[in-house]
Design a protein around this motif. Structure first.
Motif, short mmCIF file in Angstrom:
data_model
loop_
_atom_site.label_atom_id
_atom_site.label_comp_id
_atom_site.label_asym_id
_atom_site.label_seq_id
_atom_site.Cartn_x
_atom_site.Cartn_y
_atom_site.Cartn_z
N ALA A 61 0.86 -1.18 0.00
CA ALA A 61 0.00 0.00 0.00
C ALA A 61 0.89 1.22 0.00
O ALA A 61 1.84 1.30 0.78
CB ALA A 61 -0.90 0.00 1.23
N VAL A 62 0.63 2.14 -0.88
CA VAL A 62 1.43 3.36 -0.94
C VAL A 62 0.53 4.58 -0.84
O VAL A 62 -0.64 4.53 -1.20
CB VAL A 62 2.29 3.45 -2.22
N GLU A 63 1.10 5.63 -0.35
CA GLU A 63 0.39 6.90 -0.34
C GLU A 63 0.89 7.65 -1.56
O GLU A 63 2.07 7.99 -1.66
CB GLU A 63 0.71 7.67 0.94
N ALA A 64 0.02 7.86 -2.50
CA ALA A 64 0.41 8.50 -3.75
C ALA A 64 -0.58 9.61 -4.06
O ALA A 64 -1.51 9.43 -4.82
CB ALA A 64 0.43 7.47 -4.88
N VAL A 127 4.00 2.87 -7.76
CA VAL A 127 2.57 3.19 -7.78
C VAL A 127 1.80 2.19 -8.63
O VAL A 127 0.72 1.72 -8.25
CB VAL A 127 2.35 4.64 -8.26
N SER A 128 2.34 1.82 -9.77
CA SER A 128 1.66 0.89 -10.68
C SER A 128 1.48 -0.49 -10.06
O SER A 128 0.50 -1.18 -10.35
CB SER A 128 2.43 0.75 -11.98
N ASN A 129 2.41 -0.91 -9.23
CA ASN A 129 2.35 -2.25 -8.64
C ASN A 129 1.70 -2.28 -7.26
O ASN A 129 1.59 -3.36 -6.66
CB ASN A 129 3.75 -2.85 -8.57
N ALA A 130 1.28 -1.14 -6.76
CA ALA A 130 0.67 -1.10 -5.43
C ALA A 130 -0.70 -1.78 -5.44
O ALA A 130 -1.47 -1.62 -6.38
CB ALA A 130 0.52 0.35 -4.98
N SER A 134 -3.49 5.22 -1.07
CA SER A 134 -4.25 6.15 -0.25
C SER A 134 -3.89 7.56 -0.64
O SER A 134 -2.84 7.81 -1.23
CB SER A 134 -3.95 5.91 1.24
N GLN A 135 -4.75 8.48 -0.32
CA GLN A 135 -4.50 9.89 -0.56
C GLN A 135 -4.12 10.52 0.79
O GLN A 135 -4.27 9.92 1.84
CB GLN A 135 -5.77 10.56 -1.09
N TYR A 136 -3.68 11.77 0.76
CA TYR A 136 -3.38 12.47 2.00
C TYR A 136 -4.60 12.51 2.91
O TYR A 136 -4.49 12.41 4.11
CB TYR A 136 -2.91 13.90 1.73
N LEU A 137 -5.77 12.68 2.33
CA LEU A 137 -6.98 12.75 3.15
C LEU A 137 -7.11 11.49 4.00
O LEU A 137 -7.44 11.56 5.16
CB LEU A 137 -8.21 12.94 2.27
N ASP A 138 -6.82 10.33 3.40
CA ASP A 138 -6.92 9.08 4.16
C ASP A 138 -5.94 9.08 5.32
O ASP A 138 -6.26 8.64 6.41
CB ASP A 138 -6.64 7.87 3.25
#
Length: 141
Positions: A61-64, A127-130, A134-138
């Motif tokens: 999981a990445v924050e992108a 990002v492509s393989n995540a 999540s976004q900053y809001l999350d």
């Protein structure tokens, strides 16, 4: 002993200065970290996914954060505003932006990745393989 003192009072731009001055070797930050570094020093930059906190999630999981554009509920020129938003969502607009800011990656599936630098290529792959993004809001909520 592994953290700089008074870290909470600095902006990310101020904190990046410690890397520029080689007073620190690591910084918890996302891209566009490279924008403050001279081109000659960017080859020395690298990143890795945040270490696993929960084994059920791992590091998949990445924050992108992806910038977005919005329109007022009642714009003065609704048709023009919608036309602008449609254009801003195209690969052409994303590619034009990346020409002046090569520290991000294109969000459009058809973005031109041919000129990506090493950090952009690695970011695109991450990002492509995540499995989850999540976004900053999350994070902030």
């Amino acid at each position: 002993p592994y953290h700089q003192t008074d870290a909470l009072g600095r902006t990310w731009q101020e904190a990046t200065q410690s890397l520029l001055r080689k007073e620190s070797g690591m910084y918890v930050h996302g891209l566009p970290l490279g924008q403050q570094f001279p081109d000659a020093e960017r080859d020395d930059l690298d990143f890795f996914p945040f270490p696993e906190v929960d084994p059920a999630i791992g590091t998949d999981a990445v924050e992108a954060p992806i910038d977005g554009f919005m329109m007022a509920a009642r714009p003065r020129d609704e048709d023009g505003a919608k036309e602008l938003l449609r254009y801003l969502g195209t690969a052409e607009a994303g590619n034009a932006y990346l020409e002046v800011d090569p520290n991000n990656i294109g969000a459009h599936d058809d973005a031109d990745t041919a000129g990506y630098n090493a950090l952009q290529k690695k970011s695109q792959e991450l990002v492509s393989n995540a499995k989850s993004i999540s976004q900053y809001l999350d994070r902030d909520t």
